[in-house]
Design an enzyme around this catalytic site. Structure first.
Site, mmCIF file in Angstrom:
data_model
loop_
_atom_site.group_PDB
_atom_site.id
_atom_site.type_symbol
_atom_site.label_atom_id
_atom_site.label_comp_id
_atom_site.label_asym_id
_atom_site.label_seq_id
_atom_site.Cartn_x
_atom_site.Cartn_y
_atom_site.Cartn_z
ATOM 1 C CG HIS A 23 -2.121 -1.198 0.961
ATOM 2 N ND1 HIS A 23 -3.062 -1.072 2.122
ATOM 3 C CD2 HIS A 23 -2.343 -1.939 0.199
ATOM 4 C CE1 HIS A 23 -3.943 -1.957 1.652
ATOM 5 N NE2 HIS A 23 -3.360 -2.580 0.615
ATOM 6 C CB CYS A 45 -1.619 1.200 6.278
ATOM 7 S SG CYS A 45 -1.297 0.394 4.517
ATOM 8 C CD GLU A 74 -2.026 3.930 3.215
ATOM 9 O OE1 GLU A 74 -3.233 4.154 3.335
ATOM 10 O OE2 GLU A 74 -1.563 2.967 2.193
ATOM 11 C CB CYS A 85 -6.296 -1.038 5.406
ATOM 12 S SG CYS A 85 -4.554 -1.460 5.278
#
EC number: 3.5.4.-
Length: 236
Positions: free
Chosen positions: A61, A96, A63, A93
């Protein structure tokens, strides 16, 4: 009078800008695009200079990609102060959110502000708890408004000459609905926003489902701002 110039070719951020169509498909709050995009700003210490760049999902992801890039490319002393602002197409999420908290705990001099265009799987209890944990850790999380969209358009998008003022102006209702749901998340209330997608005509439908606990806890002006609540509704 509108400027007839796009981003200058001498702009050091030009190669890190995204195209207008990318900005539209990633950040339109009505779209439920699976991929995520991150536009970010970094300011070190008392410096007035702002470093801007962007990132997208890879095998990780966005992040996690940012954290890995940030910690690997610079010899960063934990006590050094740094202000980071993220403009995310999706909220983090829960995994993250945990990675962000661990990153901030290792770098106490970092402050993080997160603006999001949409809430990622906001019905999932782990995702909701992850966002609450971030807020409780000192992270500011807000839904992107018109001012943030315009800021991103000017500073992160390779817009055509003369189109600085022609940024996508999305209906404010979607922003208000997401902001209302974010309030529910932070206040540990049940979800009030239902989202469904009709794939045949690619329409996204939003529906409010308010319970007594929402009326009792959320300030009336926030509910009224959506335009979907009649002022005569009795707050208990």
């Amino acid at each position: 009078m509108t400027s007839e110039k796009g981003p200058s070719t001498g702009d050091p951020t030009l190669r890190r800008r995204i195209e207008p169509w990318e900005f539209d498909v990633f950040y339109d709050p009505r779209e439920l695009r699976k991929e995520a995009c991150l536009l970010y700003e970094i300011k070190w210490g008392m410096s007035r200079k702002i470093w801007r760049s962007s990132g997208k999902n890879t095998t990780n992801h966005v992040e996690v990609n940012f954290i890995k890039k940030f910690t690997s490319e610079r010899d960063f002393h934990p006590s050094m102060s740094c202000s980071i602002t993220w403009f995310l197409s999706w909220s983090p999420c829960w995994e993250c959110s945990q990675a962000i908290r661990e990153f901030l705990s290792r770098h106490p001099g970092v402050t993080l502000v997160i603006y999001v265009a949409r809430l990622f799987w906001h019905m999932d209890q782990q995702n909701r708890q992850g966002l609450r944990d971030l807020v409780n850790s000192g992270v500011t999380i807000q839904i992107m408004r018109a001012s943030e969209y315009y800021h991103c358009w000017r500073n992160f998008v390779n817009y055509p000459p003369g189109d600085e003022a022609h940024w996508p102006q999305y209906p404010p209702l979607w922003m208000m609905l997401y902001a209302l749901e974010l309030h529910c998340i932070i206040l540990s209330l049940p979800p009030c926003l239902k989202i469904s997608r009709r794939w045949q005509n690619h329409l996204t439908f939003f529906r409010l489902h308010l319970q007594n606990c929402h009326y009792q806890t959320i300030p009336p002006h926030i509910l009224l701002a959506t335009g979907l609540i009649h002022p005569s509704v009795a707050w208990r």
